[in-house]
Design a protein around this motif. Structure first.
Motif, PDB file in Angstrom:
ATOM      1  N   HIS A  32       0.814  -1.217   0.000  1.00  0.00           N
ATOM      2  CA  HIS A  32       0.000   0.000   0.000  1.00  0.00           C
ATOM      3  C   HIS A  32       0.842   1.259   0.000  1.00  0.00           C
ATOM      4  O   HIS A  32       1.932   1.284   0.550  1.00  0.00           O
ATOM      5  N   GLY A  33       0.261   2.299  -0.573  1.00  0.00           N
ATOM      6  CA  GLY A  33       0.894   3.609  -0.528  1.00  0.00           C
ATOM      7  C   GLY A  33       2.126   3.690  -1.395  1.00  0.00           C
ATOM      8  O   GLY A  33       2.553   2.707  -1.996  1.00  0.00           O
ATOM      9  N   PRO A  34       2.718   4.853  -1.423  1.00  0.00           N
ATOM     10  CA  PRO A  34       3.931   5.005  -2.226  1.00  0.00           C
ATOM     11  C   PRO A  34       5.080   4.186  -1.634  1.00  0.00           C
ATOM     12  O   PRO A  34       5.256   4.130  -0.414  1.00  0.00           O
ATOM     13  N   LEU A  35       5.844   3.561  -2.516  1.00  0.00           N
ATOM     14  CA  LEU A  35       6.977   2.763  -2.055  1.00  0.00           C
ATOM     15  C   LEU A  35       8.010   3.621  -1.334  1.00  0.00           C
ATOM     16  O   LEU A  35       8.756   3.113  -0.508  1.00  0.00           O
ATOM     17  N   GLN A  36       8.024   4.910  -1.627  1.00  0.00           N
ATOM     18  CA  GLN A  36       8.969   5.799  -0.954  1.00  0.00           C
ATOM     19  C   GLN A  36       8.760   5.777   0.559  1.00  0.00           C
ATOM     20  O   GLN A  36       9.707   5.897   1.329  1.00  0.00           O
ATOM     21  N   ARG A  37       7.538   5.588   0.991  1.00  0.00           N
ATOM     22  CA  ARG A  37       7.262   5.505   2.421  1.00  0.00           C
ATOM     23  C   ARG A  37       7.937   4.270   3.033  1.00  0.00           C
ATOM     24  O   ARG A  37       8.482   4.330   4.131  1.00  0.00           O
ATOM     25  N   VAL A  38       7.927   3.175   2.295  1.00  0.00           N
ATOM     26  CA  VAL A  38       8.615   1.968   2.752  1.00  0.00           C
ATOM     27  C   VAL A  38      10.124   2.212   2.777  1.00  0.00           C
ATOM     28  O   VAL A  38      10.803   1.827   3.729  1.00  0.00           O
ATOM     29  N   VAL A  39      10.631   2.842   1.739  1.00  0.00           N
ATOM     30  CA  VAL A  39      12.064   3.167   1.670  1.00  0.00           C
ATOM     31  C   VAL A  39      12.476   3.977   2.890  1.00  0.00           C
ATOM     32  O   VAL A  39      13.465   3.667   3.563  1.00  0.00           O
ATOM     33  N   GLU A  40      11.706   5.001   3.215  1.00  0.00           N
ATOM     34  CA  GLU A  40      12.028   5.870   4.353  1.00  0.00           C
ATOM     35  C   GLU A  40      11.955   5.102   5.672  1.00  0.00           C
ATOM     36  O   GLU A  40      12.801   5.287   6.553  1.00  0.00           O
ATOM     37  N   ALA A  41      10.977   4.220   5.812  1.00  0.00           N
ATOM     38  CA  ALA A  41      10.842   3.439   7.044  1.00  0.00           C
ATOM     39  C   ALA A  41      12.027   2.497   7.229  1.00  0.00           C
ATOM     40  O   ALA A  41      12.557   2.358   8.346  1.00  0.00           O
ATOM     41  N   ILE A  42      12.458   1.867   6.154  1.00  0.00           N
ATOM     42  CA  ILE A  42      13.601   0.952   6.241  1.00  0.00           C
ATOM     43  C   ILE A  42      14.875   1.731   6.567  1.00  0.00           C
ATOM     44  O   ILE A  42      15.647   1.334   7.448  1.00  0.00           O
ATOM     45  N   ALA A  43      15.087   2.827   5.868  1.00  0.00           N
ATOM     46  CA  ALA A  43      16.293   3.636   6.113  1.00  0.00           C
ATOM     47  C   ALA A  43      16.308   4.144   7.555  1.00  0.00           C
ATOM     48  O   ALA A  43      17.365   4.117   8.210  1.00  0.00           O
ATOM     49  N   GLN A  44      15.176   4.562   8.066  1.00  0.00           N
ATOM     50  CA  GLN A  44      15.114   5.049   9.449  1.00  0.00           C
ATOM     51  C   GLN A  44      15.401   3.925  10.439  1.00  0.00           C
ATOM     52  O   GLN A  44      16.104   4.112  11.420  1.00  0.00           O
ATOM     53  N   TRP A  45      14.871   2.738  10.161  1.00  0.00           N
ATOM     54  CA  TRP A  45      15.138   1.580  11.016  1.00  0.00           C
ATOM     55  C   TRP A  45      16.639   1.291  11.078  1.00  0.00           C
ATOM     56  O   TRP A  45      17.191   1.070  12.164  1.00  0.00           O
ATOM     57  N   VAL A  46      17.285   1.310   9.925  1.00  0.00           N
ATOM     58  CA  VAL A  46      18.735   1.059   9.893  1.00  0.00           C
ATOM     59  C   VAL A  46      19.474   2.127  10.686  1.00  0.00           C
ATOM     60  O   VAL A  46      20.349   1.819  11.507  1.00  0.00           O
ATOM     61  N   ARG A  47      19.111   3.377  10.484  1.00  0.00           N
ATOM     62  CA  ARG A  47      19.774   4.465  11.229  1.00  0.00           C
ATOM     63  C   ARG A  47      19.564   4.308  12.736  1.00  0.00           C
ATOM     64  O   ARG A  47      20.501   4.494  13.526  1.00  0.00           O
ATOM     65  N   ASP A  48      18.334   4.007  13.131  1.00  0.00           N
ATOM     66  CA  ASP A  48      18.028   3.831  14.560  1.00  0.00           C
ATOM     67  C   ASP A  48      18.830   2.693  15.160  1.00  0.00           C
ATOM     68  O   ASP A  48      19.338   2.795  16.269  1.00  0.00           O
ATOM     69  N   GLU A  49      18.937   1.574  14.434  1.00  0.00           N
ATOM     70  CA  GLU A  49      19.683   0.413  14.905  1.00  0.00           C
ATOM     71  C   GLU A  49      21.167   0.743  15.046  1.00  0.00           C
ATOM     72  O   GLU A  49      21.834   0.248  15.960  1.00  0.00           O
ATOM     73  N   GLU A  50      21.683   1.553  14.147  1.00  0.00           N
ATOM     74  CA  GLU A  50      23.105   1.885  14.183  1.00  0.00           C
ATOM     75  C   GLU A  50      23.426   2.881  15.281  1.00  0.00           C
ATOM     76  O   GLU A  50      24.558   2.971  15.727  1.00  0.00           O
ATOM     77  N   ASP A  51      22.419   3.635  15.731  1.00  0.00           N
ATOM     78  CA  ASP A  51      22.629   4.608  16.810  1.00  0.00           C
ATOM     79  C   ASP A  51      22.641   3.959  18.190  1.00  0.00           C
ATOM     80  O   ASP A  51      23.055   4.578  19.156  1.00  0.00           O
ATOM     81  N   VAL A  52      22.185   2.707  18.260  1.00  0.00           N
ATOM     82  CA  VAL A  52      22.094   2.034  19.571  1.00  0.00           C
ATOM     83  C   VAL A  52      23.469   1.708  20.104  1.00  0.00           C
ATOM     84  O   VAL A  52      24.377   1.385  19.452  1.00  0.00           O
TER      85      VAL A  52
END
Length: 170
Positions: free
Chosen positions: A150-170
């Motif tokens: 559902h929705g624009p794939l860009q939203r999925v792209v942003e969610a994945i990129a944010q997840w990776v960034r969050d995981e790397e900040d831990v």
């Protein structure tokens, strides 16, 4: 060996290649697609299946997956790559995102494409059977799941990129 920051797995038509490219760009990392690597080295996948069979394709796919994981960055795997026991073991050292897609959505994405495992008859029914067989493996290997239905794939792209960034900040 460089650890891949992210590996995308999931069924045919889930968007692993297109989303993977965009996530790599968003994260400023290289992108590697195992299917593309096989095609570059050995020719079109339908031709490989026709001339050499699935076993040869899977062996070449394993080589491509191993090379991609060693290289690092964002790595997209073909839908069946996770069936290989060595690949499953290798993924334990990487962040793994499962991309899912609803059957009604994937029907439009895979229609008219040359996907050897879908055959010439009811491709969607075959896709669903393959997913049912592989889904437990996908779920077991995944650290996180993202639906691309559902929705624009860009939203999925942003969610994945944010997840990776969050995981790397831990």
């Amino acid at each position: 060996m460089t650890a891949a920051s992210l590996v995308l797995i999931g069924p045919m038509g889930a968007g692993k290649t297109s989303i993977g490219r965009k996530v790599a760009k968003a994260l400023g990392r290289p992108f590697y697609d195992s299917d593309t690597a096989v095609i570059r080295a050995h020719g079109p996948i339908p031709q490989i299946f026709a001339e050499h069979g699935e076993d040869v394709f899977r062996a070449w796919e394993r080589e491509a997956v191993s090379a991609g994981l060693a290289r690092g960055g964002v790595v997209s795997l073909g839908g069946g790559a996770v069936l290989d026991a060595d690949t499953q073991t290798d993924l334990a050292g990487h962040r793994v995102a499962l991309l899912t897609v609803e059957p009604r959505v994937v029907a439009a994405r895979v229609s008219g494409t040359a996907r050897p495992l879908l055959g010439d008859d009811d491709g969607l029914a075959r896709w669903e059977a393959i997913l049912k067989e592989r889904e437990p493996v996908y779920r077991r290997l995944a650290d996180r799941t993202f639906d691309t239905s559902h929705g624009p794939l860009q939203r999925v792209v942003e969610a994945i990129a944010q997840w990776v960034r969050d995981e790397e900040d831990v």
